[in-house]
Design an enzyme around this catalytic site. Structure first.
Site, PDB file in Angstrom:
ATOM      1  N   LYS A  50     -91.688   2.567  12.939  1.00 55.11           N
ATOM      2  CA  LYS A  50     -91.077   2.550  13.203  1.00 55.11           C
ATOM      3  C   LYS A  50     -91.240   3.566  14.394  1.00 55.11           C
ATOM      4  O   LYS A  50     -91.886   5.031  13.944  1.00 55.11           O
ATOM      5  CB  LYS A  50     -89.935   3.481  12.574  1.00 55.11           C
ATOM      6  CG  LYS A  50     -88.683   3.456  12.891  1.00 55.11           C
ATOM      7  CD  LYS A  50     -87.999   4.396  14.487  1.00 55.11           C
ATOM      8  CE  LYS A  50     -88.053   5.406  14.118  1.00 55.11           C
ATOM      9  NZ  LYS A  50     -87.476   6.161  15.648  1.00 55.11           N
ATOM     10  N   GLU A  81     -97.908  14.343   7.780  1.00 56.10           N
ATOM     11  CA  GLU A  81     -98.497  15.182   9.069  1.00 56.10           C
ATOM     12  C   GLU A  81     -97.985  15.679  10.069  1.00 56.10           C
ATOM     13  O   GLU A  81     -96.946  14.831  10.492  1.00 56.10           O
ATOM     14  CB  GLU A  81     -99.212  14.870   9.646  1.00 56.10           C
ATOM     15  CG  GLU A  81    -100.830  13.698   8.977  1.00 56.10           C
ATOM     16  CD  GLU A  81    -101.805  12.446   9.067  1.00 56.10           C
ATOM     17  OE1 GLU A  81    -101.662  12.690  10.968  1.00 56.10           O
ATOM     18  OE2 GLU A  81    -102.593  12.187   8.766  1.00 56.10           O
ATOM     19  N   CYS A 135    -100.453  18.468  17.420  1.00 55.13           N
ATOM     20  CA  CYS A 135    -100.672  19.344  16.242  1.00 55.13           C
ATOM     21  C   CYS A 135    -101.770  19.648  15.658  1.00 55.13           C
ATOM     22  O   CYS A 135    -101.952  21.327  15.434  1.00 55.13           O
ATOM     23  CB  CYS A 135    -100.264  17.547  14.740  1.00 55.13           C
ATOM     24  SG  CYS A 135    -101.981  16.588  15.042  1.00 55.13           S
ATOM     25  N   GLU A 146     -94.002  26.829  16.114  1.00 54.51           N
ATOM     26  CA  GLU A 146     -94.676  25.329  16.950  1.00 54.51           C
ATOM     27  C   GLU A 146     -94.672  25.324  18.405  1.00 54.51           C
ATOM     28  O   GLU A 146     -92.660  24.773  18.712  1.00 54.51           O
ATOM     29  CB  GLU A 146     -95.212  24.080  16.048  1.00 54.51           C
ATOM     30  CG  GLU A 146     -95.669  23.173  16.906  1.00 54.51           C
ATOM     31  CD  GLU A 146     -95.648  21.518  16.235  1.00 54.51           C
ATOM     32  OE1 GLU A 146     -94.515  21.260  15.460  1.00 54.51           O
ATOM     33  OE2 GLU A 146     -96.704  21.237  16.343  1.00 54.51           O
TER      34      GLU A 146
HETATM   35  P1  NAD Z   1     -90.225  13.878  15.220  1.00 54.91           P
HETATM   36  O1  NAD Z   1     -89.790  14.590  13.667  1.00 54.91           O
HETATM   37  O2  NAD Z   1     -88.753  14.398  15.403  1.00 54.91           O
HETATM   38  O3  NAD Z   1     -89.954  12.787  14.849  1.00 54.91           O
HETATM   39  C1  NAD Z   1     -91.096  11.319  15.009  1.00 54.91           C
HETATM   40  C2  NAD Z   1     -90.701  10.164  14.071  1.00 54.91           C
HETATM   41  O4  NAD Z   1     -89.488  10.272  13.259  1.00 54.91           O
HETATM   42  C3  NAD Z   1     -90.066   9.414  14.924  1.00 54.91           C
HETATM   43  O5  NAD Z   1     -90.498   8.166  15.203  1.00 54.91           O
HETATM   44  C4  NAD Z   1     -88.110   9.431  14.945  1.00 54.91           C
HETATM   45  O6  NAD Z   1     -87.515   8.917  14.502  1.00 54.91           O
HETATM   46  C5  NAD Z   1     -89.007   9.622  13.443  1.00 54.91           C
HETATM   47  N1  NAD Z   1     -87.241  10.260  12.379  1.00 54.91           N
HETATM   48  C6  NAD Z   1     -85.961  11.345  12.927  1.00 54.91           C
HETATM   49  N2  NAD Z   1     -85.049  11.564  12.268  1.00 54.91           N
HETATM   50  C7  NAD Z   1     -85.887  11.268  11.248  1.00 54.91           C
HETATM   51  C8  NAD Z   1     -85.072  10.828   9.542  1.00 54.91           C
HETATM   52  N3  NAD Z   1     -84.297  11.571   9.376  1.00 54.91           N
HETATM   53  N4  NAD Z   1     -85.687   9.365   8.970  1.00 54.91           N
HETATM   54  C9  NAD Z   1     -86.943   8.912   9.544  1.00 54.91           C
HETATM   55  N5  NAD Z   1     -87.071   8.799  10.168  1.00 54.91           N
HETATM   56  C10 NAD Z   1     -87.057  10.052  11.332  1.00 54.91           C
HETATM   57  O7  NAD Z   1     -90.737  14.162  15.688  1.00 54.91           O
HETATM   58  P2  NAD Z   1     -91.887  14.518  17.291  1.00 54.91           P
HETATM   59  O8  NAD Z   1     -91.105  15.523  17.834  1.00 54.91           O
HETATM   60  O9  NAD Z   1     -91.582  13.020  17.584  1.00 54.91           O
HETATM   61  O10 NAD Z   1     -93.455  14.846  17.055  1.00 54.91           O
HETATM   62  C11 NAD Z   1     -93.962  15.813  17.794  1.00 54.91           C
HETATM   63  C12 NAD Z   1     -93.576  16.653  16.354  1.00 54.91           C
HETATM   64  O11 NAD Z   1     -94.825  15.961  15.086  1.00 54.91           O
HETATM   65  C13 NAD Z   1     -95.003  18.106  15.835  1.00 54.91           C
HETATM   66  O12 NAD Z   1     -93.926  19.014  14.901  1.00 54.91           O
HETATM   67  C14 NAD Z   1     -95.691  17.960  16.154  1.00 54.91           C
HETATM   68  O13 NAD Z   1     -97.301  18.463  15.621  1.00 54.91           O
HETATM   69  C15 NAD Z   1     -96.109  16.506  14.908  1.00 54.91           C
HETATM   70  N6  NAD Z   1     -97.799  15.986  14.534  1.00 54.91           N
HETATM   71  C16 NAD Z   1     -98.419  16.237  13.213  1.00 54.91           C
HETATM   72  C17 NAD Z   1     -99.539  15.849  13.296  1.00 54.91           C
HETATM   73  C18 NAD Z   1    -100.325  16.133  12.286  1.00 54.91           C
HETATM   74  O14 NAD Z   1    -101.966  14.812  12.444  1.00 54.91           O
HETATM   75  N7  NAD Z   1    -100.385  16.745  11.340  1.00 54.91           N
HETATM   76  C19 NAD Z   1     -99.991  14.591  14.258  1.00 54.91           C
HETATM   77  C20 NAD Z   1     -99.809  13.906  15.178  1.00 54.91           C
HETATM   78  C21 NAD Z   1     -97.820  15.127  16.176  1.00 54.91           C
END
Ligand code: NAD
Length: 504
Positions: free
Chosen positions: A191, A266, A300, A397
């Site tokens: 997804k 992550e 991240c 963040e």
């Molecule tokens: P997000 O958490 O908003 O969304 C990530 C994914 O989760 C999307 O596909 C979204 O549709 C899905 N999602 C949202 N709500 C959900 C739910 N209730 N159940 C299941 N899936 C759900 O994150 P974002 O804004 O897309 O990405 C940015 C974030 O990702 C930042 O906080 C960043 O630090 C983090 N990130 C971490 C790493 C790492 O390796 N630690 C790497 C890349 C990004």
């Protein structure tokens, strides 16, 4: 014709088919609209223009995808690993062959600059090759003989898994999760993030063209609160590999509790780069700038807090301001561009809101702090100075090209500030004092630390965070620990005494 014009022409040729057909789901090898028939639009952050309609998958689509992943699991699990290895290498070949298309689409969909995205596409291919080569040994275990038993361990794939990815470098991150899952023998429901669906579709096409059996990898587009949630709750899905925000990780843990999901998270970061006065300051400056302003700061592992020692702080910040003001913000397909637009209006609003927060908290906006142009989501690279670690700009963040500089006097103070956040993903330490580096890295709360270096990813090493930055590790064999179950088998080596009940 300029490079930019040439790339725009090529991009439009690639996008034409998506404009016509939309971005569809792939379930059991079939290309499908959402069961509900609903769609949503993906738009470019460059000029807010329409890219394509996207299938808005929900619980019914996730159910179909999970069933397909379950049905194909036994055959994929039992395929000789050498065959899985060949298929994964062919996927890598397909990525390399379409690397330019992937990079152009990724830039247009996410706003990332081409200078970084062309490498990200190739990194995706490397991920497939790395795990392809590891596949034949994935099930290997140990021999742990006891006086009466030959004990052996082996690993078996956990089953169909869900992969949920974010919008920052979505192509590379998808490969990083899906390649080890497939190498381990798991089947997948992916997804992707709703803000950046383009390259997940291309990746799926490459995989099936490379001979991946239908249904082994299923793609369902949609929003987190419906498709994402349904995936985390589905009883046939044994584990969820998730990359995204920390608060979404908490939601997923709650959603997956009923079906006892194994999770790998992550999550976010507020990573410190700590510059001591004995460091190579020229290299420290290059690395600090690279780690926060590359990839639009939407990474991240970005070094979003600069901790600089008092004695060198004036000079270091002055040089920083000069360089930050010189960073080229522009069209992501212009090869000279260093920073493109932020992903989406909601994220642009979030990032720019911190400029007011910084002002209200009494920090100085030493560089940037404004939007660029009237169209798209461009922000000038921004530097806050005069900050202390209690401010929101030091704790939260921001996930944009925004750096908060905080001064410290002693090593103890640097460590206290560095650890005084909810997150613990990475840390970057700049010092030429070897014993200090050893001492400091021992106490720094982070899953990954680099000394006198920017983040240089080496695939066999563990990737992941502590505290609110995540649970579990990727990379090397650690990926297989997540996608596989340990199994122990004890073989009796003789006629050892078995306790006898009911004989008195
Ligand atoms: P997000 O958490 O908003 O969304 C990530 C994914 O989760 C999307 O596909 C979204 O549709 C899905 N999602 C949202 N709500 C959900 C739910 N209730 N159940 C299941 N899936 C759900 O994150 P974002 O804004 O897309 O990405 C940015 C974030 O990702 C930042 O906080 C960043 O630090 C983090 N990130 C971490 C790493 C790492 O390796 N630690 C790497 C890349 C990004």
């Amino acid at each position: 014709m300029s490079d930019l014009q040439e790339y725009i022409q090529k991009l439009n040729r690639h996008l034409a088919r998506f404009r016509e057909t939309g971005i569809l789901n792939q379930i059991g090898g079939e290309t499908r609209a959402a069961a509900s028939g609903e769609t949503f639009e993906t738009r470019s952050p460059v000029d807010e223009s329409f890219i394509a309609k996207v299938a808005k998958g929900g619980a019914a689509d996730i159910d179909a995808a999970a069933r397909a992943a379950k049905a194909t699991f036994p055959a994929w699990r039992d395929l000789p690993a050498i065959e899985r290895k060949k298929i994964l290498h062919r996927i890598a070949d397909g990525i390399v062959a379409r690397a330019e298309e992937i990079a152009l689409c990724e830039c247009w969909d996410t706003g990332q600059a081409l200078r970084f995205m062309s490498k990200a596409a190739l990194r995706g291919a490397e991920n497939f090759r790395f795990f392809a080569d590891k596949a034949p040994a994935a099930r290997d275990g140990q021999s742990l003989p006891s006086p009466t038993l030959m004990n052996v361990t082996t690993r078996v794939p956990i089953g169909p898994v869900g992969v949920i990815t974010p919008w920052n470098t979505p192509f590379m991150l998808s490969t990083w999760k899906i390649a080890p899952a497939l190498a381990a023998g798991c089947t997948v429901v992916h997804k992707p993030a709703e803000f950046s669906p383009l390259t997940a579709r291309i990746l799926m096409e490459i995989a099936e063209e490379a001979g991946l059996p239908k249904g082994v990898w299923n793609l369902v587009n949609g929003f987190g609160e419906d498709a994402g949630k349904a995936l985390t709750e589905h009883p046939d899905i044994k584990a969820i590999a998730f990359v995204g925000e920390s608060r979404t990780g908490s939601m997923i843990m709650r959603q997956g509790a009923e079906t006892l999901k194994r999770v790998h998270f992550e999550l976010g970061g507020k990573n410190p780069v700590i510059v001591f006065d004995d460091a190579d300051l020229d290299r420290a400056l290059d690395a600090a700038i690279f780690m926060i302003y590359s990839l639009n700061g939407e990474r991240c592992t970005s070094s979003s807090r600069l901790l600089v020692q008092e004695a060198v702080a004036n000079d270091f910040e002055a040089r920083l301001i000069e360089r930050v003001n010189n960073i080229r913000v522009g069209h992501p397909l212009d090869p000279k561009t260093e920073i493109g637009p932020l992903i989406h209006r909601t994220h642009f609003d979030k990032v720019t809101s911190y400029i007011d927060v910084a002002r209200e908290d009494g920090a100085t906006i030493a560089a940037g702090g404004t939007r660029v142009g009237e169209e798209g989501y461009f922000v000038r690279p921004t530097l806050f100075t005069g900050a202390d670690n209690g401010m929101r700009i030091a704790q939260e963040e921001i996930f944009g090209p925004v750096l908060t500089s905080i001064r410290f006097r002693t090593e103890e103070e640097a460590l206290q500030i560095a650890n005084d956040v909810a997150y613990g993903l990475t840390g970057y330490v700049w010092t030429n004092d070897l014993t200090r580096a050893l001492r400091f890295t021992n106490s720094l709360e982070a899953g990954m630390i680099w000394v006198n270096s920017e983040n240089v990813r080496h695939l066999p090493t563990p990737f992941g965070g502590v505290k609110a930055s995540g649970i579990g590790r990727d990379g090397g064999d650690w990926s297989f620990d997540f996608y596989m179950e340990q199994k122990h088998i004890g073989f009796a080596t003789g006629q050892h005494a078995i306790p006898r009940l009911g004989t008195q």
